[in-house]
Design an enzyme around this catalytic site. Structure first.
Site: not given
Length: 419
Positions: A393, A389
């Site tokens: 995204d 992350h």
């Protein structure tokens, strides 16, 4: 006679250290150039270290299970022939420096490998209080793991009072809540030694989970047409080509094509920047009974389904015969794992560090699906994506998975060629 040094080789890009899993020679053995000296394990590959000289083994500097940085001396070889006096003095000095002198020992003790530094910081262990068992008193990863198993409190070495720092006892005692309770063997339990390869896998998985903030998402794909197309081709293909046309080859090709369209997925975190890789090199996870290897299909986007199927077959053969080389494991930019091969229908993969994502291809199963308000039996598969992350995204990952899904669901005799 000249004394030559054999050092820990770099067995892959980003590899900074290796562990001697097994010595294949002993002191006094005569070896020829290119003869294997030791089996070395890293977090990427298990390989043999060849001799760079012909001669006699003079000293094994590193012991089995010792972890040393790339470039560190692991053994000395006495090479036949005469050398100039200046070179001889240098060789003699090398031998002397390998002896257990106090000054050299102190130097080795204060040099820590990245693995040692990382583990000590994670468990709040003061390295000044750890007794090293490596060459010249060097602290190895094995020493740190031993401290962790004892609850994080290292044995305090006998040190002159003037060199003891007041805060050392406090730093050495890690919070008990962070430590794993020791496992006690009971009567009838079997204790299995951890192999070098298993230790490397454990270290790499731990690093990935500690450093990478994992997120997870999944899509389901209707591959009924793909299954029909492959099943219609497989017999003729095997007779013509000599190897199997697997479902997995179609999945790898679809992923490679989608990576080309969504290059953000083909990236790596580099601290102060994100490196978007030009080449699409797909790593595929291949498991044995006691190990996991991740060889690489280079430039997968440029290969046909047939070409990918051939590479998958060749890779599997190398793993079975133990002939996989370090170069076969290097350069991967994205991993695809065929978890469906052992019946899994949903899983959350650990990212293959330093890549940014791993895709799990689950089992193809027949399920009732509603199509145009009618129930039909279709071949369905789940694709499970674990992502870094920091780099990726949900938006780009969702679009990437949607594109993979589109490619797979449109695969058919009319739309797709395996050549």
């Amino acid at each position: 006679m000249a004394i030559e040094k054999i050092t820990m080789p770099q067995l892959g890009e980003s590899v900074t250290e290796g562990t001697i899993s097994k010595w294949l020679v002993s002191v006094g053995d005569h070896v020829n150039k290119y003869d294997p000296l030791a089996e070395v394990m890293t977090d990427k590959v298990n390989a043999e270290v060849p001799s760079s000289f012909s001669g006699t083994i003079k000293e094994l500097i590193a012991g089995e299970d010792d972890t040393l940085p790339v470039g560190e001396v692991i053994c000395l070889i006495e090479v036949e022939g005469t050398v100039p006096q200046k070179e001889q003095e240098t060789s003699d000095k090398t031998v002397e420096e390998s002896a257990p002198k106090t000054a050299d020992s102190q130097s080795n003790k204060s040099r820590y490998s990245p693995a040692v530094m990382r583990l000590s910081q994670e468990h709040n262990i003061n390295l000044d209080t750890v007794t090293g068992t490596g060459a010249g008193g060097r602290i190895t990863r094995k020493d740190i793991l031993a401290v962790i198993e004892k609850g994080g409190a290292a044995e305090v070495k006998e040190t002159p009072a003037s060199t003891v720092q007041p805060e050392a006892p406090v730093a050495a005692a890690a919070p008990k809540t962070k430590q794993t309770a020791p496992v006690v063997s009971a009567a009838g339990d079997q204790e299995i030694p951890v192999s070098g390869v298993r230790k490397a896998i454990a270290a790499n998985m731990l690093r990935s989970k500690h450093e990478i903030p994992h997120a997870w998402t999944m899509v389901e794909v209707d591959v009924t047409n793909l299954v029909s197309y492959r099943d219609a081709l497989k017999t003729e293909f095997k007779q013509k080509e000599g190897f199997n046309l697997t479902y997995f080859a179609f999945f790898v090709k679809a992923v490679a094509q989608a990576l080309k369209e969504f290059p953000q997925m083909n990236s790596m975190w580099a601290g102060d920047r994100i490196v978007q890789k030009k080449d699409i090199n797909v790593s595929i996870a291949v498991a044995t009974d006691d190990a996991l290897f991740v060889p690489v299909i280079k430039q997968a986007d440029e290969k046909t389904i047939k070409g990918i199927a051939r590479e998958i077959t060749e890779i599997a053969q190398k793993v079975r015969t133990g002939s996989l080389k370090s170069e076969d494991m290097q350069g991967g930019t994205f991993t695809v794992n065929n978890t469906g091969s052992f019946g899994s229908v949903q899983s959350m993969g650990i990212i293959n560090y330093p890549q940014a994502a791993i895709l799990q291809v689950e089992s193809i199963v027949k399920r009732p699906v509603i199509i145009d308000n009618m129930i039909a039996v279709r071949d369905m598969v789940n694709l499970c994506l674990s992502l870094d992350h920091r780099v990726l995204d949900g938006l780009v990952c969702g679009r990437f998975l949607a594109r993979v899904k589109e490619i797979l669901e449109s695969t058919s005799k009319e739309n797709t060629s395996v050549y």
